[in-house]
Design a protein around this motif. Structure first.
Motif, PDB file in Angstrom:
ATOM      1  N   VAL A  38       0.839  -1.199   0.000  1.00 46.31           N
ATOM      2  CA  VAL A  38       0.000   0.000   0.000  1.00 46.31           C
ATOM      3  C   VAL A  38       0.875   1.251   0.000  1.00 46.31           C
ATOM      4  O   VAL A  38       0.520   2.277  -0.618  1.00 46.31           O
ATOM      5  CB  VAL A  38      -0.992  -0.016   1.188  1.00 46.31           C
ATOM      6  N   ALA A  39       2.050   1.199   0.642  1.00 48.51           N
ATOM      7  CA  ALA A  39       2.981   2.337   0.595  1.00 48.51           C
ATOM      8  C   ALA A  39       3.500   2.545  -0.818  1.00 48.51           C
ATOM      9  O   ALA A  39       3.615   3.683  -1.292  1.00 48.51           O
ATOM     10  CB  ALA A  39       4.137   2.107   1.561  1.00 48.51           C
ATOM     11  N   LEU A  40       3.832   1.461  -1.510  1.00 47.13           N
ATOM     12  CA  LEU A  40       4.314   1.571  -2.880  1.00 47.13           C
ATOM     13  C   LEU A  40       3.230   2.110  -3.798  1.00 47.13           C
ATOM     14  O   LEU A  40       3.509   2.924  -4.689  1.00 47.13           O
ATOM     15  CB  LEU A  40       4.816   0.216  -3.379  1.00 47.13           C
ATOM     16  N   ALA A  41       1.984   1.692  -3.594  1.00 49.47           N
ATOM     17  CA  ALA A  41       0.891   2.215  -4.411  1.00 49.47           C
ATOM     18  C   ALA A  41       0.757   3.724  -4.233  1.00 49.47           C
ATOM     19  O   ALA A  41       0.601   4.476  -5.211  1.00 49.47           O
ATOM     20  CB  ALA A  41      -0.421   1.523  -4.040  1.00 49.47           C
ATOM     21  N   ALA A  46       2.055   9.251  -6.148  1.00 46.29           N
ATOM     22  CA  ALA A  46       2.745  10.517  -5.898  1.00 46.29           C
ATOM     23  C   ALA A  46       3.729  10.841  -7.018  1.00 46.29           C
ATOM     24  O   ALA A  46       3.863  12.003  -7.433  1.00 46.29           O
ATOM     25  CB  ALA A  46       3.472  10.463  -4.555  1.00 46.29           C
ATOM     26  N   LEU A  47       4.407   9.826  -7.530  1.00 47.93           N
ATOM     27  CA  LEU A  47       5.365  10.040  -8.613  1.00 47.93           C
ATOM     28  C   LEU A  47       4.664  10.448  -9.901  1.00 47.93           C
ATOM     29  O   LEU A  47       5.192  11.251 -10.684  1.00 47.93           O
ATOM     30  CB  LEU A  47       6.197   8.776  -8.834  1.00 47.93           C
ATOM     31  N   ILE A  71       8.428  -2.135   3.654  1.00 47.29           N
ATOM     32  CA  ILE A  71       8.255  -1.077   2.654  1.00 47.29           C
ATOM     33  C   ILE A  71       9.469  -1.009   1.746  1.00 47.29           C
ATOM     34  O   ILE A  71       9.346  -0.908   0.514  1.00 47.29           O
ATOM     35  CB  ILE A  71       8.017   0.278   3.360  1.00 47.29           C
ATOM     36  N   ALA A  72      10.663  -1.081   2.335  1.00 49.24           N
ATOM     37  CA  ALA A  72      11.883  -1.062   1.528  1.00 49.24           C
ATOM     38  C   ALA A  72      11.898  -2.228   0.546  1.00 49.24           C
ATOM     39  O   ALA A  72      12.206  -2.054  -0.643  1.00 49.24           O
ATOM     40  CB  ALA A  72      13.111  -1.109   2.437  1.00 49.24           C
ATOM     41  N   GLY A  78       9.610  -3.185  -6.703  1.00 48.22           N
ATOM     42  CA  GLY A  78       9.050  -2.322  -7.725  1.00 48.22           C
ATOM     43  C   GLY A  78      10.127  -1.776  -8.648  1.00 48.22           C
ATOM     44  O   GLY A  78       9.947  -1.706  -9.868  1.00 48.22           O
ATOM     45  N   LEU A  79      11.260  -1.377  -8.084  1.00 50.14           N
ATOM     46  CA  LEU A  79      12.380  -0.884  -8.888  1.00 50.14           C
ATOM     47  C   LEU A  79      12.899  -1.963  -9.828  1.00 50.14           C
ATOM     48  O   LEU A  79      13.300  -1.682 -10.963  1.00 50.14           O
ATOM     49  CB  LEU A  79      13.498  -0.396  -7.969  1.00 50.14           C
TER      50      LEU A  79
END
Length: 340
Positions: A38-41, A46-47, A71-72, A78-79
């Motif tokens: 959810v943090a990545l979403a 935001a990006l 989260i990391a 994702g990266l």
């Protein structure tokens, strides 16, 4: 009967051990993978608002426990999946700070397994100006000043740790600072969203772990604060895995759910709106996220449910979203009448 296993509230060492041991069955950990997803979403949304790429971010995480490392890990994945970076290249985008300061390799045995990949080389600090040079420990303020992060995430439960000086220092070097104070409850949040916006002249993109009221920006405008509530993703992730009778929950399935959630961001239509959908819309959100998870399970070859595969492939006169809705429990109750 199809099922999956979801577990939470385990210590970081045990949680990661079980995640590795049972990775070949449909299983996930909400504290680590749910929080990270959810943090990545929210970060992807935001990006999109800021017009910058995930691979170009410098990410500082304050609080290197289960949530922070989860989260990391999710952003790292994702990266790798979205940007094509190697594992080492992705991990180099992170600076993780715990109560003992910036994680560095010389901490050795005091680092937990999940933290090892994110420990910086000690030589990086040689040219830094530290607030406490006598002890040679880089604290949060030092890291923000030297790294000039574009993303600042808090999972420390250290109330108001993102001070005015820290936020203003960050805002000097980035047009749209992305600030996620995610600690719960509200009293332990790293910064009040109203302060974060005031100290960045309204430029910050904010998401929190606790619910906050919209911030009045003046001139009749309000900034709506996203709540990074895991409920926006983990029920849909489980639903998608169950409907697909998935052999496992793969990183790509989780990433598909993340992308689907990010695509539903109200901020994509109005940057003053929330980076994530409101929790009151969770049922509609869950349909879209579960659909993305199911499609990816089929694409990965993990789906074993013949009917679900047929629906995804268009061999049934019903859309996948319609099919998912038909399989969701609808909490409709009979009206009650008070009888004397």
């Amino acid at each position: 009967m199809a099922s999956d296993a979801q577990f939470e509230d385990f210590g970081m060492a045990n949680a990661h051990r079980f995640m590795e041991k049972y990775k070949d069955i449909p299983m996930f950990n909400d504290d680590i993978q749910g929080t990270g997803a959810v943090a990545l979403a929210a970060l992807i949304a935001a990006l999109k608002v800021s017009g910058t790429a995930l691979k170009d971010q410098r990410i500082v995480i304050y609080g290197a426990g289960s949530a922070g490392m989860g989260i990391a890990d999710q952003i790292r994945d994702g990266l790798m999946i979205l940007e094509g970076l190697s594992k080492e290249e992705a991990e180099a985008r992170f600076w993780c700070v715990d109560r003992n300061g910036l994680l560095v390799e010389s901490m050795g045995g005091s680092l937990r397994h999940a933290q090892l990949a994110y420990a910086r080389q000690d030589d990086e600090l040689k040219g830094w100006t530290l607030d406490d040079p006598e002890h040679g420990v880089a604290r949060l303020a030092d890291v923000v000043r030297e790294v000039k992060p574009t993303v600042l995430i808090g999972t420390s439960t250290a109330s108001r740790a993102f001070t005015e000086d820290i936020v203003r220092e960050m805002a000097k070097h980035v047009e749209r600072p992305i600030i996620f104070p995610m600690s719960n409850p509200t009293a332990l949040c790293e910064v009040d969203p109203e302060d974060a916006l005031a100290w960045t002249d309204g430029r910050a993109l904010v998401a929190t772990g606790s619910p906050f009221a919209p911030v009045d920006l003046g001139n009749g405008k309000k900034f709506f604060i996203a709540q990074t509530n895991n409920a926006l993703i983990y029920p849909a992730l489980g639903l998608g895995a169950i409907l697909a009778r998935s052999r496992t929950i793969s990183p790509s399935m989780l990433m598909a759910g993340v992308h689907a959630l990010a695509s539903l961001s109200p901020a994509l239509h109005n940057p003053e709106l929330s980076l994530l959908p409101d929790l009151t819309d969770v049922r509609a959100v869950s349909v879209e996220v579960a659909a993305a998870v199911v499609r990816q399970a089929v694409a990965d070859g993990n789906a074993t449910d013949e009917l679900t595969v047929k629906v995804v492939n268009g061999d049934v006169d019903q859309t996948l979203e319609e099919y998912i809705k038909s399989r969701m429990w609808d909490p409709v109750y009979r009206p009650l009448e008070l009888v004397d």
